[in-house]
Design an enzyme around this catalytic site. Structure first.
Site, short mmCIF file in Angstrom:
data_model
loop_
_atom_site.label_atom_id
_atom_site.label_comp_id
_atom_site.label_asym_id
_atom_site.label_seq_id
_atom_site.Cartn_x
_atom_site.Cartn_y
_atom_site.Cartn_z
N THR A 126 0.82 -1.22 0.00
CA THR A 126 0.00 0.00 0.00
C THR A 126 0.86 1.27 0.00
OG1 THR A 126 -1.64 -1.21 1.27
CG2 THR A 126 -1.87 1.18 1.25
N SER A 132 -6.54 -0.29 -2.85
CA SER A 132 -7.22 -1.32 -3.66
C SER A 132 -6.69 -1.29 -5.09
CB SER A 132 -8.72 -1.07 -3.68
OG SER A 132 -9.22 -0.85 -2.40
N SER A 158 2.17 -2.63 8.50
CA SER A 158 2.22 -3.25 9.83
C SER A 158 3.67 -3.64 10.14
CB SER A 158 1.34 -4.50 9.87
OG SER A 158 0.03 -4.16 9.50
N ALA A 340 -24.28 -0.24 28.56
CA ALA A 340 -23.32 0.85 28.78
C ALA A 340 -21.95 0.32 29.18
CB ALA A 340 -23.85 1.79 29.87
N GLU A 363 -6.08 -6.11 3.38
CA GLU A 363 -5.99 -7.35 2.59
C GLU A 363 -7.24 -7.57 1.73
OE1 GLU A 363 -3.67 -10.43 3.71
OE2 GLU A 363 -2.81 -9.50 5.49
N GLY A 364 -7.65 -6.51 1.08
CA GLY A 364 -8.85 -6.54 0.25
C GLY A 364 -10.02 -6.08 1.09
C1 LIG Z 1 -4.32 -1.35 10.47
C2 LIG Z 1 -3.92 -1.51 9.05
C3 LIG Z 1 -2.80 -2.27 8.73
C4 LIG Z 1 -2.39 -2.40 7.40
N1 LIG Z 1 -1.26 -3.13 7.11
C5 LIG Z 1 -0.80 -3.18 5.83
C6 LIG Z 1 0.44 -3.82 5.52
O1 LIG Z 1 1.09 -4.42 6.40
N2 LIG Z 1 0.89 -3.79 4.25
C7 LIG Z 1 0.21 -3.15 3.25
O2 LIG Z 1 0.67 -3.16 2.12
N3 LIG Z 1 -0.98 -2.52 3.51
C8 LIG Z 1 -1.49 -2.52 4.77
N4 LIG Z 1 -2.68 -1.87 5.06
C9 LIG Z 1 -3.35 -1.13 4.00
C10 LIG Z 1 -4.59 -1.82 3.47
O3 LIG Z 1 -4.27 -3.00 2.80
C11 LIG Z 1 -5.35 -0.82 2.59
O4 LIG Z 1 -5.86 0.15 3.46
C12 LIG Z 1 -6.46 -1.47 1.78
O5 LIG Z 1 -5.92 -2.21 0.73
C13 LIG Z 1 -7.46 -0.46 1.18
O6 LIG Z 1 -6.79 0.55 0.51
P1 LIG Z 1 -7.11 2.12 0.83
O7 LIG Z 1 -7.07 2.29 2.31
O8 LIG Z 1 -6.21 2.92 0.01
O9 LIG Z 1 -8.62 2.31 0.37
P2 LIG Z 1 -9.12 2.64 -1.12
O10 LIG Z 1 -8.60 1.63 -2.05
O11 LIG Z 1 -8.84 4.06 -1.42
O12 LIG Z 1 -10.69 2.43 -0.94
C14 LIG Z 1 -11.53 3.39 -0.28
C15 LIG Z 1 -12.96 2.85 -0.32
O13 LIG Z 1 -13.39 2.72 -1.69
C16 LIG Z 1 -13.78 1.38 -1.94
N5 LIG Z 1 -13.42 1.02 -3.30
C17 LIG Z 1 -12.21 1.15 -3.91
N6 LIG Z 1 -12.24 0.70 -5.15
C18 LIG Z 1 -13.51 0.21 -5.35
C19 LIG Z 1 -14.17 -0.41 -6.44
N7 LIG Z 1 -13.56 -0.69 -7.58
N8 LIG Z 1 -15.49 -0.74 -6.29
C20 LIG Z 1 -16.13 -0.51 -5.11
N9 LIG Z 1 -15.54 0.07 -4.05
C21 LIG Z 1 -14.25 0.42 -4.17
C22 LIG Z 1 -13.04 0.55 -0.91
O14 LIG Z 1 -13.65 -0.72 -0.70
C23 LIG Z 1 -13.10 1.45 0.30
O15 LIG Z 1 -14.34 1.33 0.92
C24 LIG Z 1 -3.13 -1.77 6.38
C25 LIG Z 1 -4.28 -1.02 6.70
C26 LIG Z 1 -4.67 -0.90 8.01
C27 LIG Z 1 -5.90 -0.11 8.34
#
Ligand SMILES: Cc1cc2nc3c(=O)[nH]c(=O)nc-3n(C[C@H](O)[C@H](O)[C@H](O)COP(=O)(O)OP(=O)(O)OC[C@H]3O[C@@H](n4cnc5c(N)ncnc54)[C@H](O)[C@@H]3O)c2cc1C
Length: 400
Positions: A126, A132, A158, A340, A363-364
């Site tokens: 990410t 995504s 992480s 509560a 992870e998706g």
């Molecule tokens: C606590 C935590 C730990 C993490 N650890 C790691 C890690 O170790 N390594 C790593 O690489 N990443 C890590 N991540 C990142 C995580 O994998 C991403 O946050 C995740 O893939 C979603 O990407 P984004 O946050 O950019 O959301 P976005 O991709 O910007 O999505 C935002 C919203 O839009 C929706 N959306 C996007 N595209 C579509 C579509 N085509 N159709 C419908 N809806 C859509 C999504 O479902 C979401 O609701 C971590 C995240 C968190 C919160």
């Protein structure tokens, strides 16, 4: 498929459960309140052989099957999502990827110390502008003699301040979109590497999450994982294993919600009887039980497919999607059952609710898995065996 656990697996579950009861439960509320991550826990997990459960013994692991990894994740998440997340990124996303794609030299140099727990691995896909939509990542690796020069940054990683080795993804050829992404093993100690934890998270507060930065890092060519341009495929294959551990952890989260809610429902009285006697409270508890059983079956099915060396992207996605959604709902209901009191950190359920949200995102996201499953149902997606599969498990299960 056989869902009986072996005596070895039952013993593993008891070991992790007792570790969680003794070394996590008494302290977790305080760690969570302070946002304190304790790297000593990782060392303790390593001492118990839990950092390489499903990695073959020849590569420093415990040589158990893939459902044994699920058991570890379930039991750790009963303690807190932070510790299951550590195992997810270290074993699921990093070590299992090295096992699947690494050369013998890479396995000896990086997988063996990781499986023993002497070194910690993490996964950097990410970026601030790419979650995504992986192909929109900006990091680049430019060939320069016997090295690549890596530049860019990753967000939400992480174990960002803790890991020794990172599996990172960067463009070696931006023109061809996802076919131009490559995977690299990067060491924290290399010049040009930096990290910074993210503060103010909703949940997983006793975990370590944040940014990592690459400023002209010289990555030796032997640290390219797979071939140039295979990075996207490797990143997705890694997620098949990471998602499995997240789904298994969600099973543990649901169990924790159910146990806490049952205890409370038997103690708390309203209108002259325990609240467990009220049908609407029973409905929430029955839903948690249903979520627990359905999620467990989905997870163990995916684990059995891994044991058999079969592609399991579809089944793992289903397990991850459903188990995380059930866990999020179970945690919401667990707070409701506690009234509560569930709203204060006197009871663990408010932490379960906060922790249960990230797994629905990472992870998706829920939406990504929904689209994947619709794609399979509609015939728009089809998975073929990869050129390098995760090795089938070759041990023998002792039946109970
Ligand atoms: C606590 C935590 C730990 C993490 N650890 C790691 C890690 O170790 N390594 C790593 O690489 N990443 C890590 N991540 C990142 C995580 O994998 C991403 O946050 C995740 O893939 C979603 O990407 P984004 O946050 O950019 O959301 P976005 O991709 O910007 O999505 C935002 C919203 O839009 C929706 N959306 C996007 N595209 C579509 C579509 N085509 N159709 C419908 N809806 C859509 C999504 O479902 C979401 O609701 C971590 C995240 C968190 C919160």
């Amino acid at each position: 498929m056989d869902f009986n656990f072996s005596e070895e697996q039952n013993m593993l579950r008891r070991t992790v459960r007792s570790f969680v009861d003794k070394e996590i439960m008494p302290y977790i509320a305080e760690w969570d309140r302070k946002g304190q991550f304790d790297p000593a826990i990782i060392k303790r997990l390593a001492d118990l052989g839990l950092m390489g459960v499903c990695i073959p013994e020849e590569y420093g692991g415990s040589g158990m099957d893939y459902n044994s990894l699920a058991i570890v994740c379930e039991e750790l998440e009963r303690g807190d999502t932070a510790f299951r997340t550590a195992v997810s990124v270290h074993t699921g996303l990093n070590s299992m990827t090295l096992l699947q794609w690494g050369t013998e030299e890479q396995k000896q140099k990086y997988l063996v110390p990781q499986a023993k727990g002497d070194k910690v691995g993490a996964y950097g896909l990410t970026e601030p502008g790419a979650g995504s939509d992986v192909a929109s990542l900006q990091s680049t690796a430019v060939e320069d003699g016997d090295h690549y020069i890596l530049n860019g940054s990753k967000a939400w990683i992480s174990l960002c301040d803790t890991a020794d080795h990172f599996l990172v993804f960067a463009y070696t050829d931006k023109e061809i979109r996802h076919k131009g992404i490559s995977a690299f093993i990067v060491e924290r100690d290399w010049e040009g590497f930096d990290s910074k934890a993210t503060k103010g998270k909703l949940g997983i507060r006793s975990g370590n999450t944040g940014e990592i930065f690459f400023d002209n890092i010289k990555v030796p060519k032997e640290n390219l994982l797979g071939e140039e341009g295979e990075g996207f495929k490797i990143a997705m294959a890694a997620l098949d294993n990471g998602r499995f551990t997240v789904a298994a952890g969600a099973v543990g989260q649901i169990r924790a919600c159910l146990e806490a809610s049952v205890n409370y429902a038997n103690e708390r009285e309203t209108f002259g009887k325990p609240i467990g006697k009220h049908q609407l409270v029973q409905q929430m508890i029955a839903n948690m039980k249903a979520g627990l059983e359905m999620s467990s079956l989905l997870v163990y099915r995916a684990g059995e497919l891994k044991n058999e060396g079969k592609r399991n992207t579809e089944e793992t996605s289903m397990a991850k999607w459903q188990a995380c959604d059930f866990a999020n709902k179970a945690a919401d209901d667990a707070v409701q059952v506690h009234g509560a009191y569930g709203y204060s950190d006197e009871y663990p359920v408010e932490r379960y609710l906060r922790n249960s949200k990230a797994p629905v995102i990472y992870e998706g996201t829920r939406e990504v898995h929904t689209l994947m499953q619709a794609g399979y149902a509609l015939g728009y997606r089809e998975d073929k065996p990869l050129n390098k599969m995760l090795p089938a498990w070759e041990g023998n299960k002792t039946k109970v």
